[in-house]
Design a protein around this motif. Structure first.
Motif, PDB file in Angstrom:
ATOM      1  N   VAL A   1       7.217   7.932 -51.517  1.00  0.00           N
ATOM      2  CA  VAL A   1       7.571   7.638 -50.132  1.00  0.00           C
ATOM      3  C   VAL A   1       8.553   8.702 -49.668  1.00  0.00           C
ATOM      4  N   THR A   2       8.562   8.963 -48.373  1.00  0.00           N
ATOM      5  CA  THR A   2       9.456   9.984 -47.812  1.00  0.00           C
ATOM      6  C   THR A   2      10.360   9.355 -46.767  1.00  0.00           C
ATOM      7  N   LEU A   3      11.643   9.644 -46.883  1.00  0.00           N
ATOM      8  CA  LEU A   3      12.637   9.220 -45.906  1.00  0.00           C
ATOM      9  C   LEU A   3      13.073  10.435 -45.110  1.00  0.00           C
ATOM     10  N   GLY A   4      13.412  10.238 -43.861  1.00  0.00           N
ATOM     11  CA  GLY A   4      13.958  11.316 -43.047  1.00  0.00           C
ATOM     12  C   GLY A   4      15.235  10.869 -42.384  1.00  0.00           C
ATOM     13  N   PHE A   5      16.128  11.803 -42.114  1.00  0.00           N
ATOM     14  CA  PHE A   5      17.361  11.412 -41.447  1.00  0.00           C
ATOM     15  C   PHE A   5      17.961  12.580 -40.677  1.00  0.00           C
ATOM     16  N   ILE A   6      18.810  12.224 -39.729  1.00  0.00           N
ATOM     17  CA  ILE A   6      19.633  13.180 -38.984  1.00  0.00           C
ATOM     18  C   ILE A   6      21.085  12.874 -39.317  1.00  0.00           C
ATOM     19  N   ALA A   7      21.871  13.923 -39.562  1.00  0.00           N
ATOM     20  CA  ALA A   7      23.264  13.726 -39.972  1.00  0.00           C
ATOM     21  C   ALA A   7      24.162  14.755 -39.310  1.00  0.00           C
ATOM     22  N   ASN A   8      25.440  14.423 -39.226  1.00  0.00           N
ATOM     23  CA  ASN A   8      26.464  15.351 -38.771  1.00  0.00           C
ATOM     24  C   ASN A   8      27.008  16.114 -39.969  1.00  0.00           C
ATOM     25  N   ARG A   9      27.519  17.307 -39.733  1.00  0.00           N
ATOM     26  CA  ARG A   9      28.034  18.124 -40.820  1.00  0.00           C
ATOM     27  C   ARG A   9      29.254  18.913 -40.374  1.00  0.00           C
ATOM     28  N   GLY A  10      30.000  19.431 -41.342  1.00  0.00           N
ATOM     29  CA  GLY A  10      31.133  20.290 -41.061  1.00  0.00           C
ATOM     30  C   GLY A  10      30.779  21.740 -41.314  1.00  0.00           C
ATOM     31  N   ALA A  11      31.751  22.495 -41.885  1.00  0.00           N
ATOM     32  CA  ALA A  11      31.544  23.928 -42.069  1.00  0.00           C
ATOM     33  C   ALA A  11      30.496  24.230 -43.129  1.00  0.00           C
ATOM     34  N   THR A  12      30.380  23.372 -44.139  1.00  0.00           N
ATOM     35  CA  THR A  12      29.385  23.574 -45.193  1.00  0.00           C
ATOM     36  C   THR A  12      28.477  22.358 -45.285  1.00  0.00           C
ATOM     37  N   ASN A  13      27.324  22.577 -45.913  1.00  0.00           N
ATOM     38  CA  ASN A  13      26.318  21.512 -45.967  1.00  0.00           C
ATOM     39  C   ASN A  13      25.601  21.566 -47.317  1.00  0.00           C
ATOM     40  N   THR A  14      26.314  21.233 -48.371  1.00  0.00           N
ATOM     41  CA  THR A  14      25.739  21.253 -49.713  1.00  0.00           C
ATOM     42  C   THR A  14      24.823  20.056 -49.907  1.00  0.00           C
ATOM     43  N   ALA A  15      23.650  20.300 -50.440  1.00  0.00           N
ATOM     44  CA  ALA A  15      22.692  19.221 -50.667  1.00  0.00           C
ATOM     45  C   ALA A  15      23.131  18.346 -51.835  1.00  0.00           C
ATOM     46  N   PRO A  16      22.836  17.040 -51.789  1.00  0.00           N
ATOM     47  CA  PRO A  16      23.110  16.177 -52.940  1.00  0.00           C
ATOM     48  C   PRO A  16      22.331  16.672 -54.166  1.00  0.00           C
ATOM     49  N   THR A  17      22.919  16.495 -55.342  1.00  0.00           N
ATOM     50  CA  THR A  17      22.273  16.991 -56.560  1.00  0.00           C
ATOM     51  C   THR A  17      21.837  15.875 -57.506  1.00  0.00           C
ATOM     52  N   THR A  18      22.392  14.670 -57.341  1.00  0.00           N
ATOM     53  CA  THR A  18      22.071  13.555 -58.224  1.00  0.00           C
ATOM     54  C   THR A  18      21.611  12.362 -57.409  1.00  0.00           C
ATOM     55  N   PHE A  19      20.493  11.764 -57.825  1.00  0.00           N
ATOM     56  CA  PHE A  19      19.937  10.597 -57.145  1.00  0.00           C
ATOM     57  C   PHE A  19      19.660   9.507 -58.182  1.00  0.00           C
ATOM     58  N   THR A  20      19.906   8.264 -57.798  1.00  0.00           N
ATOM     59  CA  THR A  20      19.568   7.130 -58.653  1.00  0.00           C
ATOM     60  C   THR A  20      18.631   6.195 -57.907  1.00  0.00           C
ATOM     61  N   LEU A  21      17.738   5.565 -58.652  1.00  0.00           N
ATOM     62  CA  LEU A  21      16.832   4.562 -58.093  1.00  0.00           C
ATOM     63  C   LEU A  21      17.001   3.296 -58.916  1.00  0.00           C
ATOM     64  N   ASN A  22      17.461   2.243 -58.243  1.00  0.00           N
ATOM     65  CA  ASN A  22      17.762   0.979 -58.932  1.00  0.00           C
ATOM     66  C   ASN A  22      18.690   1.192 -60.125  1.00  0.00           C
ATOM     67  N   GLY A  23      19.658   2.098 -59.922  1.00  0.00           N
ATOM     68  CA  GLY A  23      20.663   2.338 -60.941  1.00  0.00           C
ATOM     69  C   GLY A  23      20.286   3.362 -61.992  1.00  0.00           C
ATOM     70  N   ARG A  24      19.056   3.814 -62.022  1.00  0.00           N
ATOM     71  CA  ARG A  24      18.609   4.799 -63.001  1.00  0.00           C
ATOM     72  C   ARG A  24      18.608   6.187 -62.377  1.00  0.00           C
ATOM     73  N   THR A  25      19.095   7.181 -63.126  1.00  0.00           N
ATOM     74  CA  THR A  25      19.135   8.547 -62.627  1.00  0.00           C
ATOM     75  C   THR A  25      17.739   9.143 -62.598  1.00  0.00           C
ATOM     76  N   CYS A  26      17.385   9.755 -61.461  1.00  0.00           N
ATOM     77  CA  CYS A  26      16.074  10.383 -61.293  1.00  0.00           C
ATOM     78  C   CYS A  26      16.169  11.874 -61.581  1.00  0.00           C
ATOM     79  N   THR A  27      15.064  12.463 -62.004  1.00  0.00           N
ATOM     80  CA  THR A  27      15.009  13.914 -62.066  1.00  0.00           C
ATOM     81  C   THR A  27      14.897  14.454 -60.645  1.00  0.00           C
ATOM     82  N   THR A  28      15.308  15.689 -60.429  1.00  0.00           N
ATOM     83  CA  THR A  28      15.234  16.298 -59.101  1.00  0.00           C
ATOM     84  C   THR A  28      14.218  17.421 -59.113  1.00  0.00           C
ATOM     85  N   THR A  29      13.548  17.579 -57.973  1.00  0.00           N
ATOM     86  CA  THR A  29      12.519  18.619 -57.871  1.00  0.00           C
ATOM     87  C   THR A  29      12.790  19.491 -56.664  1.00  0.00           C
TER      88      THR A  29
END
Length: 650
Positions: free
Chosen positions: A622-650
């Motif tokens: 499934v794909t989620l989309g969002f709009i967000a506010n940001r400051g001077a930098t915009n580093t992407a999140p590096t760690t995601f969990t699903l139901n408490g379990r850490t997911c691999t990132t692609t």
């Protein structure tokens, strides 16, 4: 209704200084609402639209000539048409006559109901003016909105008035002419009129009609960036703020319904090449084929309304200028309150104009949620077509509001009155008035009493993938015909089973996962009970599936950005009722999301699914989309969990 670009162009030539013409928004409907069946695009489209554009321009010249000869410049019709009703009419001093206020409404199954659970069917008219007067630098409404004018409506037995609005006038953007009313004046005028209607026992539908954004593609009403015509979709720049402010103003007034966007046509914008993409654009917004501005989808607008805490009923439309609801149920936005209904428009030049089409296209939706025909009309001064629409709508418990309660002269159809006293036009207005006087707000002569609420469900036979629920049976004045079992996730409900008895087994669950269920009873008339109390069930086994997450930056404009998150289930079993977690490290804050509902504390974000993303099949995503506010930098999140379990990132 939409004022065509040809009208605007000709009026600017022959009425310098007055602006785009639609002080009369005549019954000149856009030819790009193709009067052909869905999906039939023949090679003659360009020639056909070109020819009709010339015809529109010639007609616009004729209308403009009439205005110059016989109108007060800046008003919507002959001088005789803008006179207020006679002073001797009842309550002309501005006080509402002694009637009960309009009822607060909510959705119950496929019905709109009042606080006493009585069926309510909105039947009435559109009161045009608020969408175009201000943006032309003129008055907010092109005629009276006082008590005397409302008394004229009440003589027709009108119980609902739909009010088209303009987002730039509401927000007071820099695109308005210097003579335009202020945002505060516009907002107060809308509120005063809506409050007076409600005090007179008339419910209100607030319709976002005209919006910002340059669009020059197929079906376009005008090339203007400003909100001077019907655009294919609402914009992410202003529309979420518009609905947030409107919802805040009318919070607690359940007699007011919010119609999110008048007539979407993202399918025309992509040249009718990809229906699925058009429906996805309608729901999710973002970047849509053929539309150059950032789009706010219906899910974003529902989220903007609900973020204010309002529970007012919301209307959401379909494709082809909301004449097409064929996939509405599949792509409807998720509403945590359950107060969502479908918006449908029907004119005799639309694609779906027969009872067989209405049965399959609209009837399937009306069987599950309330449907409101926000606009009905025809391009002649007869009433033969709207008679067919109303007969079908009456039989299928669908409400309707006709275009339009404005004395613009019925030379091209869809104009109901000759003057503000409510004198009906011949014969369009006469036919509609006669039909209204024969109707009631509910289902005439039908059963409107809902069953009692079912007892609190109890769970048994719980496994890793299923659970059996049972409950005390409901009672009904005629008879209970069945039960709807729903899964409750936060404020969102998803139907998971139906049963003819007071017992059902829910399947397709994930192991070691908590689920919350409730039950509704229903009868043969479509009346639905209030919801039972909930029960929470935890399945056996271990949590199903592992996961991978992909994060993609879609666009960045310095102060804000748009991103997508794709969650993939790499396990062997489906994952439902999931919860995604991640962290922003640079102070980014999410303002709108589609596909899920976010909760953010500092940089920590958790997301629960929308109804249409709740289950991730094995190997699916499934794909989620969002709009967000940001400051001077915009580093992407590096760690995601699903139901408490850490997911691999692609």
């Amino acid at each position: 209704m939409v004022v065509r670009s040809a009208l605007c162009a000709v009026s600017k030539v022959i009425q310098p200084g007055i602006g785009a013409l639609p002080t009369v928004e005549p019954a000149l409907r856009p030819v790009s609402r193709r009067a052909v069946p869905y999906g039939v695009i023949g090679p003659i489209r360009a020639l056909r639209e070109s020819a009709m554009s010339m015809r529109r321009a010639l007609r616009a010249f004729g209308i403009a000539g009439v205005l110059m000869a016989g109108s007060v410049a800046g008003f919507g019709g002959p001088a005789s048409a803008v006179a207020s009703p006679a002073a001797g009419q009842s309550a002309a001093d501005g006080r509402a006559s002694a009637v009960a206020a309009a009822p607060a409404l909510h959705v119950s199954g496929n019905r709109l109901v009042t606080g006493s659970n009585s069926t309510f069917r909105p039947l009435g008219v559109n009161r045009s003016g608020g969408e175009f007067g201000c943006v032309q630098g003129k008055e907010i409404f092109d005629g009276p909105t006082d008590q005397a004018a409302i008394e004229a409506m009440k003589a027709w037995k009108i119980n609902t008035v739909r009010i088209p609005l303009n987002e730039e006038c509401w927000l007071g953007t820099g695109n308005l002419p210097p003579t335009a009313p202020s945002a505060a004046a516009y907002q107060q005028a809308v509120k005063t009129y809506a409050d007076l209607l409600v005090a007179n026992g008339i419910n209100v539908i607030l319709d976002l009609h005209w919006t910002w954004g340059e669009y020059t593609g197929p079906g376009g009403g005008c090339p203007d960036v400003a909100a001077t015509c019907q655009k294919p979709m609402p914009d992410a720049r202003y529309t979420p703020t518009f609905w947030s402010e409107v919802a805040t103003m009318f919070k607690g007034n359940g007699a007011v319904i919010f119609d999110l966007f008048n007539e979407p046509y993202p399918d025309a914008a992509n040249n009718w090449s990809d229906a699925t993409a058009a429906w996805t654009c309608l729901r999710d917004g973002g970047t849509c084929a053929g539309i150059t501005y950032p789009v706010a989808g219906m899910q974003t607008l529902v989220n903007a309304v609900r973020a204010t805490g309002t529970t007012n009923v919301i209307m959401s439309g379909g494709l082809e200028w909301t004449n097409n609801l064929s996939r509405w149920l599949e792509f409807k936005p998720a509403d945590p309150t359950g107060n969502l209904m479908a918006s449908w428009h029907s004119y005799n030049f639309n694609g779906c104009v027969t009872t067989s089409c209405w049965d399959s296209n609209i009837g399937a939706v009306a069987a599950q949620v309330p449907v409101q025909a926000g606009e009905i009309g025809q391009n002649t001064c007869a009433h033969d077509y709207i008679d067919q629409v109303m007969a079908w709508a009456d039989a299928n418990k669908v409400g309707y509001t006709a275009w339009t309660w404005n004395p613009w002269g019925c030379s091209g159809g869809s104009v109901l009155i000759e003057d503000w006293n409510g004198t009906p036009t011949s014969t369009y207005g006469e036919g509609f008035k006669a039909h209204l006087l024969s109707q009631t707000a509910g289902d005439p002569g039908g059963d409107t009493a809902a069953p009692t609420a079912p007892g609190t469900p109890t769970a048994s036979e719980v496994t890793a993938t299923s659970a059996t629920l049972s409950w005390a049976a409901s009672t009904d004045n005629v008879g209970v015909t069945g039960y709807d079992i729903v899964r409750v996730t936060g404020g969102t409900e998803t139907q998971v089973a139906v049963s003819a008895s007071n017992r059902a087994t829910v399947t397709g669950l994930s192991g070691n996962t908590a689920y919350t269920f409730a039950v509704y009873a229903k009868d043969a008339a479509g009346n639905r009970s209030t919801r039972s109390a909930t029960v929470t069930v935890t399945t056996t086994g271990t949590p199903a599936g592992t996961c991978s997450v992909g994060y993609r930056l879609v666009g960045d404009w310095g102060s804000g950005f748009q991103s997508e998150i794709t969650i993939r289930n790499t396990g062997a079993a489906a994952v439902s009722n999931w919860k995604l977690g991640f962290t922003f490290t640079n102070g980014q804050t999410i303002s709108n999301m589609w596909g899920g509902t976010p909760t953010q504390t500092g940089g920590s974000v958790s997301v629960i699914p929308a109804s249409y993303t709740d289950t991730i099949t094995a190997g699916g995503s499934v794909t989620l989309g969002f709009i967000a506010n940001r400051g001077a930098t915009n580093t992407a999140p590096t760690t995601f969990t699903l139901n408490g379990r850490t997911c691999t990132t692609t």
